[in-house]
Design a protein around this motif. Structure first.
Motif, PDB file in Angstrom:
ATOM      1  N   ARG A 122       0.839  -1.206   0.000  1.00 48.26           N
ATOM      2  CA  ARG A 122       0.000   0.000   0.000  1.00 48.26           C
ATOM      3  C   ARG A 122       0.872   1.253   0.000  1.00 48.26           C
ATOM      4  O   ARG A 122       0.575   2.237  -0.696  1.00 48.26           O
ATOM      5  N   ASN A 168       0.687   2.771  14.257  1.00 46.48           N
ATOM      6  CA  ASN A 168      -0.231   1.719  13.797  1.00 46.48           C
ATOM      7  C   ASN A 168      -0.173   1.411  12.314  1.00 46.48           C
ATOM      8  O   ASN A 168      -0.554   0.317  11.902  1.00 46.48           O
ATOM      9  N   PHE A 169       0.259   2.379  11.505  1.00 44.07           N
ATOM     10  CA  PHE A 169       0.563   2.100  10.097  1.00 44.07           C
ATOM     11  C   PHE A 169       1.979   2.630   9.880  1.00 44.07           C
ATOM     12  O   PHE A 169       2.158   3.736   9.383  1.00 44.07           O
ATOM     13  N   ILE A 173       1.077   5.308   6.564  1.00 46.36           N
ATOM     14  CA  ILE A 173       0.773   6.703   6.932  1.00 46.36           C
ATOM     15  C   ILE A 173       1.961   7.614   6.612  1.00 46.36           C
ATOM     16  O   ILE A 173       1.784   8.672   5.994  1.00 46.36           O
ATOM     17  N   TRP A 176       1.866   8.357   2.976  1.00 45.33           N
ATOM     18  CA  TRP A 176       0.836   9.264   2.456  1.00 45.33           C
ATOM     19  C   TRP A 176       1.012  10.681   2.950  1.00 45.33           C
ATOM     20  O   TRP A 176       0.321  11.583   2.491  1.00 45.33           O
ATOM     21  N   GLU A 265      -4.743  14.531  11.784  1.00 47.92           N
ATOM     22  CA  GLU A 265      -5.645  13.393  11.566  1.00 47.92           C
ATOM     23  C   GLU A 265      -5.652  12.674  12.901  1.00 47.92           C
ATOM     24  O   GLU A 265      -4.616  12.144  13.319  1.00 47.92           O
ATOM     25  N   LYS A 298      -6.663   1.048  14.709  1.00 49.88           N
ATOM     26  CA  LYS A 298      -6.766   1.948  13.559  1.00 49.88           C
ATOM     27  C   LYS A 298      -7.671   3.083  13.982  1.00 49.88           C
ATOM     28  O   LYS A 298      -8.676   2.845  14.661  1.00 49.88           O
ATOM     29  N   CYS A 299      -7.360   4.291  13.553  1.00 48.14           N
ATOM     30  CA  CYS A 299      -8.283   5.372  13.891  1.00 48.14           C
ATOM     31  C   CYS A 299      -9.598   5.186  13.166  1.00 48.14           C
ATOM     32  O   CYS A 299     -10.606   5.758  13.551  1.00 48.14           O
ATOM     33  N   THR A 300      -9.611   4.356  12.123  1.00 53.86           N
ATOM     34  CA  THR A 300     -10.832   4.074  11.366  1.00 53.86           C
ATOM     35  C   THR A 300     -11.524   2.787  11.825  1.00 53.86           C
ATOM     36  O   THR A 300     -12.504   2.368  11.210  1.00 53.86           O
ATOM     37  N   ALA A 482     -12.960   0.907   8.076  1.00 53.66           N
ATOM     38  CA  ALA A 482     -11.540   1.204   7.832  1.00 53.66           C
ATOM     39  C   ALA A 482     -11.258   1.195   6.334  1.00 53.66           C
ATOM     40  O   ALA A 482     -12.061   0.722   5.532  1.00 53.66           O
ATOM     41  N   GLY A 483     -10.078   1.710   5.977  1.00 54.76           N
ATOM     42  CA  GLY A 483      -9.647   1.701   4.585  1.00 54.76           C
ATOM     43  C   GLY A 483      -9.626   3.103   4.009  1.00 54.76           C
ATOM     44  O   GLY A 483     -10.395   3.975   4.435  1.00 54.76           O
TER      45      GLY A 483
HETATM   46  C1  UN1 Z   1      -7.083   2.624   7.082  1.00 55.92           C
HETATM   47  O1  UN1 Z   1      -8.197   2.620   7.601  1.00 55.92           O
HETATM   48  O2  UN1 Z   1      -6.720   1.727   6.307  1.00 55.92           O
HETATM   49  O3  UN1 Z   1      -4.239   6.107  12.016  1.00 55.92           O
HETATM   50  C2  UN1 Z   1      -6.143   3.721   7.331  1.00 55.92           C
HETATM   51  C3  UN1 Z   1      -5.107   5.566  11.337  1.00 55.92           C
HETATM   52  C4  UN1 Z   1      -5.563   6.281  10.082  1.00 55.92           C
HETATM   53  C5  UN1 Z   1      -5.343   5.483   8.869  1.00 55.92           C
HETATM   54  C6  UN1 Z   1      -6.368   4.442   8.630  1.00 55.92           C
HETATM   55  N1  UN1 Z   1      -4.835   7.524   9.981  1.00 55.92           N
HETATM   56  O4  UN1 Z   1      -5.555   4.487  11.666  1.00 55.92           O
END
Ligand code: UN1
Length: 521
Positions: A122, A168-169, A173, A176, A265, A298-300, A482-483
């Motif tokens: 990714r 977490n990523f 992250i 991006w 974010e 994940k924040c999502t 998520a995603g």
């Molecule tokens: C995702 O949902 O694949 O910190 C990415 C996080 C978010 C990115 C989520 N900034 O979990």
């Protein structure tokens, strides 16, 4: 390791050493930090050191910002296609090492091998997306009310930008944020999370090896206080942050006090809403993925489930049946579905929050198996594993300030339960039942956060209603919360976000500023 001397300077990180030795990247040199020792450990096997080195000190922030400043003019005047070509070469390098880096990611962060390898790919996809930015629109062109004139709106880099990223990523992250920062002509000082420094080094190594000029990217590994040093540095022109709302707002305040653009974010408390007409198999699968992949870190992630009364028992039965087949264990084992949390102390925090939620009235609807013993042999040490947990928050225990009266249906009453309100960043799903679509939407809105939501329905009119009713940055209809795709905006409403969003054209909004040119011949 000898810290901070010229003899410690090397041209690349020491890849072959075991465990790999971490370096800072400042002005094109990979150097040892002058701070204390730092080691990242495998949370599934706490005795295993994944990478080690020494930390940056505040003086390194100054050196890194100066190096980025020195590189800024030449990098900004490099044609965007040339800047993009560096990103494309780095993408290819990551793709070539995806399996190896995916395993390192699983060992360092704790997500599964499949998720780790997927994240490396990714990151490569994100680098490639921004590599093509030179072929996209570079500004705007307006008519003028005056004869013989055109008005152009052009884009310029901010200058030196700081980037602060979470654990977490550890590679996606950063990619991006760093990819758009660089392709739009900024130079970068990056502070990755100190729990995942090896993956940070791997991304930096790929960009460095792809021909990034010295000073265009600088990497500081060390404590969170370096982020504060960075935002306070007078040489900084912008800061992009992903992490908790508390830290984000503190950094935003620092940035605002200096007039520096800030992109934050931050947290999420994302709801999946499953309505009575939903495809329940699909919903059970997607809620499972949203809530428990990456151990919910994940924040999502889906951390709240709002389910229509009529289908609640059936959905929970299908979800828990799937969880019964969900293996929790060492994430480097390909048959494992969920690994540990990033550290034992993160797991302790989640366990304490679950206990608090239970004390406040939540009922344990499901608690999965602990991992196999071999993954956690230090019997006295706290484990980094938390089993998948579903907590039902009955309407009677919702306990909002107004009590269950006030003419509202009990299920609509706001809840103060810890598992409902707080972002736990773990494999914990808080469930409430709703008597109608309106109640379901009202419950989804019962949060200070507004990052993402997932809605499961077969009715397009209800889906369109949700677009207006739910104050979120991202709405998934019939897919998990998520995603994120690299070409569309990513970010949240309410406490979840601050400043321009990330990704796609939104990234350009943050990493550039405009000059409006009134052009007459
Ligand atoms: C995702 O949902 O694949 O910190 C990415 C996080 C978010 C990115 C989520 N900034 O979990």
């Amino acid at each position: 390791m000898t810290a901070g001397t010229d003899t410690a300077r090397v041209s690349t990180p020491l890849r072959s050493a075991h465990p790999p030795q971490l370096r800072l990247l400042i002005g094109g040199d990979w150097v040892a930090g002058d701070g204390g020792p730092l080691a990242s450990r495998n949370p599934a096997r706490p005795d295993e050191v994944v990478a080690e080195g020494t930390q940056a000190v505040p003086a390194d922030v100054d050196r890194a910002v100066r190096a980025a400043r020195a590189a800024a003019r030449a990098w900004a005047s490099t044609p965007i296609h040339g800047r993009g070509a560096v990103l494309a070469r780095a993408a290819a390098a990551l793709e070539g090492r995806a399996d190896e880096l995916g395993l390192e990611l699983a060992r360092e962060e704790g997500k599964t091998l499949a998720e780790g390898t997927g994240e490396v790919l990714r990151a490569a996809q994100i680098l490639r997306y921004y590599a093509g930015e030179g072929d996209r629109a570079a500004g705007e062109h307006f008519a003028s009310p005056r004869r013989g004139e055109r008005i152009l709106v052009t884009r310029k880099p901010l200058g030196v930008v700081g980037i602060v990223t979470p654990f977490n990523f550890p590679i996606a992250i950063p990619a991006w944020k760093i990819a758009p920062a660089l392709v739009y002509g900024n130079t970068v000082v990056w502070k990755p999370a100190s729990t995942v420094p090896l993956l940070a080094a791997r991304l930096a190594e790929a960009l460095d090896g792809a021909g990034l000029p010295a000073g265009a990217l600088n990497v500081l590994i060390g404590p969170g206080s370096l982020g504060t040093e960075l935002v306070r540095h007078p040489g900084l022109d912008g800061l992009s942050f992903t992490g908790s709302t508390g830290v984000g707002r503190m950094l935003a305040g620092e940035a605002a006090s200096r007039g520096v653009p800030f992109q934050g974010e931050m947290g999420g408390k994302n709801a999946a809403i499953v309505l009575a007409d939903a495809d329940l198999d699909l919903a059970a699968e997607q809620v499972l993925f949203g809530a428990f992949r990456s151990s919910g870190q994940k924040c999502t992630a889906t951390s709240r489930l709002i389910v229509a009364d009529e289908v609640a028992d059936e959905l929970l039965a299908r979800l828990t049946a799937r969880l019964d087949a969900w293996r929790v264990g060492d994430p480097s084992d390909p048959s494992v579905h969920m690994g540990p949390l990033v550290t034992a102390s993160a797991a302790e925090g989640v366990r304490a929050a679950v206990a608090a939620a239970e004390a406040e009235g939540a009922r344990v609807a499901y608690r999965g198996q602990a991992p196999d013993g071999d993954a956690h042999d230090g019997a006295d040490a706290p484990s980094a594993f938390v089993p998948p947990t579903i907590l039902e928050i009955p309407a009677a225990a919702a306990g909002g300030e107004h009590g269950a009266g006030g003419g509202q249906p009990a299920s609509c009453v706001p809840s103060r339960n810890t598992a409902w309100r707080e972002e736990l960043f773990g494999p914990v799903l808080a469930v409430r039942r709703a008597g109608s679509v309106e109640e379901a939407f009202a419950l989804a809105e019962d949060s200070e956060f507004g990052l993402s939501a997932a809605l499961f329905t077969r009715d397009i009119a209800t889906a369109l209603e949700a677009v207006d009713a739910l104050d979120v940055g991202i709405l998934h209809v019939n897919s998990e919360s998520a995603g994120a795709d690299p070409h569309v905006p990513f970010g949240g409403a309410k406490k979840s976000g601050y400043g321009p969003k990330e990704q796609g054209a939104a990234a350009r909004e943050f990493f550039t500023h405009t000059t409006t040119v009134y052009l007459r011949g």
